[in-house]
Design an enzyme around this catalytic site. Structure first.
Site: not given
Length: 347
Positions: A256, A307, A319
């Protein structure tokens, strides 16, 4: 005198009794709560909670007040009953600290443009305690000031009545569509009540010109959003489908934060390679997110910030997910709304 005192006491007692029975028990949502856990805690069901609170999605926000028991109000007159049903035609939401228009729209599963139109908002500024309409009337529409724009796109005044509809395709931009139909970007924005240049594949636009719309194209998974005027989003969208790899930060695979590092540098915004927590500490919160802002999540695979992604508008973010690689996800997704922390922007 005694008679008056007794009458007053009786009235007070009746008033207190009515107040107790007229309202359902309430519960304040805590971080990490879900409708399922709250329903289990209060011996009810998710459907009953949704019905009782007029919820259209499973999205919950910290400190949100929920009714958890059915009201047992005493019988009232027909006139009072009729009056009590009027507010139910339009759902209302009270703004809490940390809210923004995008978050509220995602929470109620509605479009940001509709939220703005229903409340006749002239800016993105909202404040705690403010009451916002979060649904359209199911009976008669609420009266609104004459200058309020309707939630659906409305034709702008024009001498040319040859208006038609065009379905946006992958790779389109407002300037390309304007050129095709012999109009301007400004006229397209006015005609469709657009607040930015962001458009997405499958979107229906009113056009005003002599050209004919191309055949409709069903959007694919990789064609959800397109905007050639925003280099950052354009670079991010090119990477949809790239696989996930822990520590990856190249076009072959991303995690990420590696995805953020690659996209920002590719778009000409130089940043160092950091973790999600590192980027979190080098950015500041924004109440009104714009396409290109960061969105952070906590307590996913480890405690704390774990994240992140890039907000692309329309309550969606792009993402690098561990399951599907680079992809677009809605903020109303049950998993991500549970772990949502907030929107931020690099210093």
């Amino acid at each position: 005198m005694k008679k008056k005192v007794a009458t007053f006491a009786t009235a007070a007692l009746l008033s207190a009794s009515f107040s107790t029975s007229a309202f359902a028990s309430t519960y304040t949502v805590q971080k990490g709560d879900t409708l399922s856990s709250i329903a289990k805690k209060h011996n009810t069901t998710i459907d009953q909670l949704k019905s009782l609170n007029n919820l259209t999605t499973d999205f919950l926000a910290s400190n949100q007040k929920l009714k958890v028991a059915q009201s047992t109000a005493p019988a009232v007159s027909k006139k009072a009953a009729a009056a009590s049903t009027l507010p139910q035609a339009v759902q209302a939401y009270t703004v809490v600290q940390g809210d923004n228009l995008s978050k509220i729209a995602a929470k109620h599963g509605i479009k940001l443009a509709d939220l703005i139109a229903w409340n006749n908002l002239k800016s993105d500024i909202i404040y705690p305690g403010q009451s916002l309409k979060v649904s359209a009337s199911s009976t008669a529409p609420l009266k609104a000031p004459a200058e309020e724009a309707p939630p659906a796109p409305a034709p702008a005044p024009s001498q040319n009545n040859n208006q038609t509809t065009y379905i946006v395709k992958s790779g389109d931009s407002l300037s390309r569509i304007a050129s095709q139909f012999g109009t301007t970007v400004q006229q397209l924005q006015s005609l469709n009540n657009l607040k930015s240049d962001l458009i997405y594949a499958g979107q229906s636009l009113l056009v005003n010109g002599q050209g004919k719309p191309a055949a409709e194209q069903k959007p694919s998974v990789n064609d959800q959003v397109t905007n050639t005027d925003l280099p950052l989003l354009n670079e991010a969208l090119k990477l949809i489908g790239t696989p996930y790899q822990y520590g990856g930060s190249s076009i072959n695979a991303f995690d990420c934060s590696g995805f953020i590092y690659y996209v920002f540098n590719k778009a000409g915004k130089a940043i160092n390679r950091l973790s999600s927590e590192g980027y979190y500490s080098r950015s500041y919160y924004v109440d009104t997110p714009q396409p290109g802002d960061l969105v952070f999540f906590e307590n996913t695979y480890k405690p704390g910030i774990s994240h992140m992604g890039i907000y692309i508008g329309d309550n969606q973010f792009i993402h690098a997910s561990t399951s599907n690689g680079v992809m677009i996800t809605k903020l109303s997704d049950a998993y991500y709304q549970k772990h949502f922390d907030g929107f931020k922007r690099f210093y």
